[in-house]
Design an enzyme around this catalytic site. Structure first.
Site, short mmCIF file in Angstrom:
data_model
loop_
_atom_site.label_atom_id
_atom_site.label_comp_id
_atom_site.label_asym_id
_atom_site.label_seq_id
_atom_site.Cartn_x
_atom_site.Cartn_y
_atom_site.Cartn_z
N ASP A 172 0.83 -1.20 0.00
CA ASP A 172 0.00 0.00 0.00
C ASP A 172 0.87 1.25 0.00
O ASP A 172 2.08 1.20 0.24
CB ASP A 172 -1.04 0.00 1.12
CG ASP A 172 -0.46 0.13 2.51
OD1 ASP A 172 0.74 0.42 2.63
OD2 ASP A 172 -1.22 -0.06 3.48
N ILE A 173 0.22 2.36 -0.29
CA ILE A 173 0.92 3.64 -0.44
C ILE A 173 1.19 4.23 0.94
O ILE A 173 0.28 4.34 1.77
CB ILE A 173 0.09 4.60 -1.29
CG1 ILE A 173 -0.14 4.00 -2.69
CG2 ILE A 173 0.79 5.96 -1.41
CD1 ILE A 173 -1.13 4.78 -3.54
N ASN A 180 -3.86 12.92 0.42
CA ASN A 180 -5.22 13.44 0.26
C ASN A 180 -5.40 14.77 0.99
O ASN A 180 -5.99 15.71 0.45
CB ASN A 180 -6.24 12.43 0.76
CG ASN A 180 -6.53 11.34 -0.26
OD1 ASN A 180 -6.46 11.57 -1.46
ND2 ASN A 180 -6.85 10.15 0.22
N HIS A 185 -8.37 15.11 -2.77
CA HIS A 185 -8.74 13.74 -3.15
C HIS A 185 -8.56 13.46 -4.64
O HIS A 185 -8.32 12.32 -5.04
CB HIS A 185 -10.19 13.45 -2.72
CG HIS A 185 -10.33 13.30 -1.24
ND1 HIS A 185 -10.04 12.13 -0.58
CD2 HIS A 185 -10.71 14.18 -0.29
CE1 HIS A 185 -10.24 12.28 0.71
NE2 HIS A 185 -10.65 13.52 0.93
N ASP A 189 -6.61 10.28 -6.14
CA ASP A 189 -7.10 9.39 -7.20
C ASP A 189 -6.09 9.28 -8.33
O ASP A 189 -5.86 8.20 -8.89
CB ASP A 189 -8.43 9.91 -7.76
CG ASP A 189 -9.59 9.72 -6.81
OD1 ASP A 189 -9.42 9.00 -5.79
OD2 ASP A 189 -10.67 10.27 -7.06
N GLU A 215 -6.05 2.26 -0.66
CA GLU A 215 -4.73 2.43 -1.28
C GLU A 215 -3.92 1.15 -1.28
O GLU A 215 -2.71 1.17 -1.50
CB GLU A 215 -3.95 3.53 -0.55
CG GLU A 215 -3.50 3.19 0.85
CD GLU A 215 -4.52 3.51 1.93
OE1 GLU A 215 -4.11 3.72 3.08
OE2 GLU A 215 -5.73 3.55 1.63
#
Length: 294
Positions: A172-173, A180, A185, A189, A215
């Site tokens: 995951d990030i 964000n 946001h 994305d 994520e």
């Protein structure tokens, strides 16, 4: 009494779906069995159907021979030919050795039933869109969680049955909430979409990358040992770290934490396999993120 002006009828040009469908290749669509709604295009000169993992259309069932049948594209027609299979090839419930496929024919191999759709069949485009909607994540355009779980379960069964390697990568990030909060946001994305496409371009065709949630992403690596999966994971980590992420006028620093797990004889449940990889992902985070643990 004055006559009221009439509203004009607005004529809207509507594209003809049938015109678009003509340009599509003939295909087989799974209408019964695993991979329901999956579509296989028949563009190549020949397409082999069988239990072998090297088959163009892979059906992992004991009732299917390793090289069960073949579809030959002559340019004018698609010919289905049985390859001496143990349990036979059926078209519209009739046993066949060789058969010129007609639009709408039902092909049964093992417990799987395909529908043959000619290139000019409007249903061809419909099935393509349905399969895309049910298996692809709308934002990132990689596979979704539902498809990932289906593939993982199938690959685990195959790995146990044939004693082959299988590995799983979860990543995951790092600090995605901060991205964000800082950039908005829409920027988040953008990062998710670009990250998915960059990694998808760098893995093997047979590897399955999917968005697992938020994520978090997952990659199923068939016939890859834990050692080689670690090498792949480190390659992914470096690619992400070096990739330029720029949204509007803002440069965004992106790194990932990665957990790797290879399949053991004790793991039979996909959720248990995922939990094991997730534990390694958590360890990568606790070590300071932008790490690979396995």
């Amino acid at each position: 009494m004055a006559e009221r002006p009439r509203n004009k009828t607005v004529v809207t040009a509507v594209s003809r779906i049938s015109d678009k469908a003509v340009r599509k290749p003939a295909c087989l669509v799974v209408i019964y069995g695993p991979d329901l709604a999956r579509k296989y295009d028949l563009e190549r000169a020949s397409v082999v159907i069988g239990r072998s993992s090297k088959s163009d259309v892979h059906i992992d069932q004991e009732s299917v021979s390793r090289n069960h049948a073949k579809i030959i594209n002559t340019g004018q027609a698609n010919i289905l030919r049985d390859l001496g299979s143990t349990n036979g090839t059926y078209v519209n419930d009739e046993l066949v050795d060789e058969y010129v496929l007609q639009d709408g024919d039902l092909v049964k191999i093992g417990r799987t039933i395909f529908k043959y759709l000619g290139g000019n069949n409007i249903e061809n485009a419909y099935h393509e869109e349905i399969y895309r909607l049910t298996t692809i994540d709308g934002l990132t355009q990689v596979y979704n969680k539902r498809y990932f779980l289906e593939v993982l379960g199938r690959e685990m069964s195959r790995a146990h049955r044939y004693r082959r390697d299988l590995s799983l990568i979860l990543f995951d990030i790092d600090h995605f909430k901060k991205i964000n909060d800082t950039h908005g946001h829409l920027a988040g994305d953008y990062v998710l979409k670009r990250l998915a496409q960059v990694i998808k371009a760098k893995i093997r065709r047979e590897d399955i990358i999917s968005r697992y949630g938020g994520e978090e992403f997952a990659i199923v690596l068939p016939e890859i040992s834990g050692e080689n999966a670690m090498v792949t994971a480190e390659k992914i980590r470096k690619i992400v770290e070096r990739t330029s992420f720029k949204f509007e006028d803002s440069k965004i620093s992106v790194t990932v934490s990665i957990g790797v797990r290879s399949l053991t004889s004790g793991a039979r449940d996909p959720m248990e396999f995922i939990r094991q990889a997730d534990e390694n992902l958590y360890e990568a985070k606790t070590r300071g993120r932008n790490q690979v643990c396995g």
